[in-house]
Motif scaffolding. Sequence first.
Motif, PDB file in Angstrom:
ATOM      1  N   GLU A 180      -6.900  10.923  -3.316  1.00 52.66           N
ATOM      2  CA  GLU A 180      -7.904   9.864  -3.351  1.00 52.66           C
ATOM      3  C   GLU A 180      -8.196   9.429  -4.779  1.00 52.66           C
ATOM      4  OE1 GLU A 180     -11.392   9.020  -0.643  1.00 52.66           O
ATOM      5  OE2 GLU A 180     -12.350  10.294  -2.158  1.00 52.66           O
ATOM      6  N   ARG A 207       0.848  -1.187   0.000  1.00 50.02           N
ATOM      7  CA  ARG A 207       0.000   0.000   0.000  1.00 50.02           C
ATOM      8  C   ARG A 207       0.888   1.242   0.000  1.00 50.02           C
ATOM      9  NH1 ARG A 207      -2.695  -3.593   3.710  1.00 50.02           N
ATOM     10  NH2 ARG A 207      -1.313  -2.763   5.319  1.00 50.02           N
ATOM     11  N   ASP A 253       3.519  -1.153   3.806  1.00 49.13           N
ATOM     12  CA  ASP A 253       3.125   0.190   3.392  1.00 49.13           C
ATOM     13  C   ASP A 253       4.363   1.072   3.256  1.00 49.13           C
ATOM     14  OD1 ASP A 253      -0.139   0.565   4.133  1.00 49.13           O
ATOM     15  OD2 ASP A 253       0.905  -0.993   5.266  1.00 49.13           O
ATOM     16  N   ILE A 291     -10.175   7.199   1.077  1.00 50.40           N
ATOM     17  CA  ILE A 291      -8.784   7.173   1.506  1.00 50.40           C
ATOM     18  C   ILE A 291      -8.686   7.291   3.027  1.00 50.40           C
ATOM     19  CG2 ILE A 291      -8.435   9.691   1.312  1.00 50.40           C
ATOM     20  CD1 ILE A 291      -5.686   9.024   0.046  1.00 50.40           C
ATOM     21  N   ARG A 292      -7.757   6.559   3.621  1.00 53.64           N
ATOM     22  CA  ARG A 292      -7.533   6.653   5.053  1.00 53.64           C
ATOM     23  C   ARG A 292      -6.707   7.901   5.338  1.00 53.64           C
ATOM     24  NH1 ARG A 292      -7.882   1.437   8.541  1.00 53.64           N
ATOM     25  NH2 ARG A 292      -9.090   3.039   9.597  1.00 53.64           N
ATOM     26  N   TRP A 300      -1.598  11.581   4.798  1.00 51.09           N
ATOM     27  CA  TRP A 300      -1.190  11.998   6.139  1.00 51.09           C
ATOM     28  C   TRP A 300      -0.836  13.485   6.139  1.00 51.09           C
ATOM     29  CZ3 TRP A 300      -0.706   7.672   9.491  1.00 51.09           C
ATOM     30  CH2 TRP A 300      -0.687   6.422   8.848  1.00 51.09           C
ATOM     31  N   GLY A 349      -4.443  10.320   8.300  1.00 48.56           N
ATOM     32  CA  GLY A 349      -3.733  10.175   9.556  1.00 48.56           C
ATOM     33  C   GLY A 349      -2.728  11.261   9.867  1.00 48.56           C
ATOM     34  N   ARG A 376     -12.171   6.338   9.121  1.00 50.15           N
ATOM     35  CA  ARG A 376     -11.019   6.240   8.218  1.00 50.15           C
ATOM     36  C   ARG A 376      -9.719   6.737   8.843  1.00 50.15           C
ATOM     37  NH1 ARG A 376     -11.742   9.619   3.644  1.00 50.15           N
ATOM     38  NH2 ARG A 376     -13.604  10.620   4.490  1.00 50.15           N
ATOM     39  N   LEU A 392      -6.215   6.845  10.794  1.00 47.90           N
ATOM     40  CA  LEU A 392      -5.028   6.124  11.248  1.00 47.90           C
ATOM     41  C   LEU A 392      -4.267   7.095  12.133  1.00 47.90           C
ATOM     42  CD1 LEU A 392      -3.850   4.578   7.851  1.00 47.90           C
ATOM     43  CD2 LEU A 392      -4.780   3.295   9.791  1.00 47.90           C
ATOM     44  N   GLY A 394       1.084   5.490   0.639  1.00 41.27           N
ATOM     45  CA  GLY A 394       0.489   6.683   1.204  1.00 41.27           C
ATOM     46  C   GLY A 394       1.279   7.917   0.835  1.00 41.27           C
ATOM     47  N   ASP A 412      -3.553   4.810  -0.906  1.00 40.08           N
ATOM     48  CA  ASP A 412      -4.280   4.077   0.139  1.00 40.08           C
ATOM     49  C   ASP A 412      -4.491   4.912   1.386  1.00 40.08           C
ATOM     50  OD1 ASP A 412      -4.481   1.193  -0.935  1.00 40.08           O
ATOM     51  OD2 ASP A 412      -2.393   1.727  -1.298  1.00 40.08           O
ATOM     52  N   HIS A 413      -3.539   5.777   1.691  1.00 36.80           N
ATOM     53  CA  HIS A 413      -3.668   6.635   2.866  1.00 36.80           C
ATOM     54  C   HIS A 413      -2.971   7.957   2.604  1.00 36.80           C
ATOM     55  CE1 HIS A 413       0.090   4.316   3.577  1.00 36.80           C
ATOM     56  NE2 HIS A 413      -0.683   3.238   3.657  1.00 36.80           N
TER      57      HIS A 413
END
Length: 297
Positions: free
Chosen positions: A24, A2, A263, A64-65, A32, A67, A95, A97, A4, A29-30
């Motif tokens: 997104e 994954r 990741d 999308i996650r 931050w 964080g 969602r 993290l 990010g 995947d994520h």
Amino acid sequence: MRVGIVILPDQRWSVAEHRWRRAEEWGFDHAWTYDHLGWRDLVDGPWFDAVGTLTAAAMVTSRIRLGTLVASPNFRHPVHFARQITGLDDVSAGRVLLGLGSGGIGFDSAVLGGETLSPRRRVDRFAEFTELLDLLLREDRISWRGNYFAAVDARSNPGCVQAPRVPFVVAANGPRSLRLVARYGQGWVTTGLRDGDDDSLDAWWRSVADLSGRLDETLAAAGRDPATLDRYLSLDSAPVYSLSSTGYFTEAVGRAAELGFTDVVTHWPRESSWYAGDEGVLDEVATEVLPKLQQRA
């Protein structure tokens, strides 16, 4: 694997919104952002709060996650922060993290006028911060006291959308912090180590491999199955910026996979200073490399 991306909170939302939406749309995947009051030579701004930024990002994305990379006890108190994270998890429909770290020295640790803590005391404080935050996000009506933090009948209702709480992605390179990963983490994130005597790219990758091995040993000592922990590598802590070229990014992702990382995280290119790069490379990585990685998943 994954992938990010970090979007620094250094632009007004009129500019930043496009980046979060695009991350997104591209299929990251994520995504931050840094949780600082100011960071390195960008301290004079513009700079915005992480929780507000992520809340806005949650409103313009759906998959999308999202964080913090990473939140620390430098200026966060677990009682207030738990309320913020509970709200963010609700707004984002589960969602979040939560990247957590011990906090370094610098602007964040000095701006509130507190004393500068030694590395050992920073980890002591981080252990308390993580333990209390874990309790607050899992349970209601918490009373707890340590040397650095306390809670008196703190309320956590209604709790997180994610059960039993939002996932902790714990930043750790040293032995005590690695034990916190084994106890509290759903993920581990590392920056590797930079050696002043050998600041080469190969030396950095050797440090990453060594840290991964130390984590394996820590998990084994704690009786924890390594398969229950995601492993995140911050690629841009290396001497080479991961988006310096599409070829280098592809190579870096491959090396991370060989070391067992699930990741990787890159940074949105900036015009100058930290993570200076070409957004054209980001576009190429997103449209050509990410789909191939997703096909292999």
